[in-house]
Design a protein around this motif. Structure first.
Motif, PDB file in Angstrom:
ATOM      1  N   PRO A 181       0.690  -1.242   0.046  1.00  0.00           N
ATOM      2  CA  PRO A 181       0.172  -0.100   0.089  1.00  0.00           C
ATOM      3  C   PRO A 181       0.917   1.189  -0.095  1.00  0.00           C
ATOM      4  N   ASP A 182       2.224   0.951   0.440  1.00  0.00           N
ATOM      5  CA  ASP A 182       2.892   2.369   0.519  1.00  0.00           C
ATOM      6  C   ASP A 182       3.762   2.428  -0.872  1.00  0.00           C
ATOM      7  N   ASP A 183       3.416   1.620  -1.885  1.00  0.00           N
ATOM      8  CA  ASP A 183       4.459   1.670  -2.974  1.00  0.00           C
ATOM      9  C   ASP A 183       3.992   2.910  -3.959  1.00  0.00           C
ATOM     10  N   PRO A 184       5.008   4.073  -4.139  1.00  0.00           N
ATOM     11  CA  PRO A 184       4.702   5.275  -4.789  1.00  0.00           C
ATOM     12  C   PRO A 184       4.158   5.115  -6.392  1.00  0.00           C
ATOM     13  N   VAL A 185       4.556   3.940  -6.879  1.00  0.00           N
ATOM     14  CA  VAL A 185       4.136   3.660  -8.288  1.00  0.00           C
ATOM     15  C   VAL A 185       2.641   3.387  -8.380  1.00  0.00           C
ATOM     16  N   LEU A 186       2.443   2.321  -7.472  1.00  0.00           N
ATOM     17  CA  LEU A 186       0.935   1.734  -7.386  1.00  0.00           C
ATOM     18  C   LEU A 186      -0.001   2.946  -6.719  1.00  0.00           C
ATOM     19  N   GLN A 187       0.598   3.912  -5.781  1.00  0.00           N
ATOM     20  CA  GLN A 187      -0.278   5.043  -5.399  1.00  0.00           C
ATOM     21  C   GLN A 187      -0.659   5.934  -6.822  1.00  0.00           C
ATOM     22  N   LYS A 188       0.504   6.175  -7.493  1.00  0.00           N
ATOM     23  CA  LYS A 188       0.323   7.254  -8.602  1.00  0.00           C
ATOM     24  C   LYS A 188      -0.560   6.383  -9.768  1.00  0.00           C
ATOM     25  N   ALA A 189      -0.384   5.193  -9.991  1.00  0.00           N
ATOM     26  CA  ALA A 189      -1.282   4.669 -10.979  1.00  0.00           C
ATOM     27  C   ALA A 189      -2.839   4.365 -10.559  1.00  0.00           C
ATOM     28  N   LEU A 190      -3.105   4.397  -9.298  1.00  0.00           N
ATOM     29  CA  LEU A 190      -4.375   4.399  -8.696  1.00  0.00           C
ATOM     30  C   LEU A 190      -5.096   5.938  -8.733  1.00  0.00           C
ATOM     31  N   GLN A 191      -4.101   6.872  -8.428  1.00  0.00           N
ATOM     32  CA  GLN A 191      -4.584   8.207  -8.641  1.00  0.00           C
ATOM     33  C   GLN A 191      -5.110   8.702 -10.118  1.00  0.00           C
ATOM     34  N   LEU A 192      -4.238   7.991 -11.048  1.00  0.00           N
ATOM     35  CA  LEU A 192      -4.426   8.130 -12.465  1.00  0.00           C
ATOM     36  C   LEU A 192      -5.697   7.518 -12.901  1.00  0.00           C
TER      37      LEU A 192
END
Length: 88
Positions: free
Chosen positions: A68-79
């Motif tokens: 859940p702390d993965d910045p790549v995953l967080q950016k993908a979810l945001q997009l």
């Protein structure tokens, strides 16, 4: 069409993809529209601190587990949640 020994056949198709300028993607590649840097690992998979051991293991082959702390995953979810508006 490739005939098989049992009477069946295999139909093989090939697709070529081009960008808007007509250049093939295989020749030019695809440029990222968003760049996200992953955080540097400070802990090995077995819980040892890299700074303490001085040894960093090679990453395991294949996809790494999602955090859940993965910045790549967080950016993908945001997009995905807030898609960019396309110009008219």
């Amino acid at each position: 069409m490739i005939p098989m020994d049992d009477g069946a056949a295999l139909i093989l198709t090939v697709g070529n993809f081009s960008n808007a300028d007509g250049k093939t993607i295989l020749d030019e590649g695809v440029a990222a529209t968003e760049v996200v840097r992953a955080a540097a690992a400070t802990e090995t998979d077995d819980g040892e601190d890299v700074a303490a051991t001085g040894v960093q293991k090679e990453p395991a082959p294949g996809p790494r587990p999602l955090s859940p702390d993965d910045p790549v995953l967080q950016k993908a979810l945001q997009l995905l949640k807030n898609p960019a508006k396309k110009a008219a």
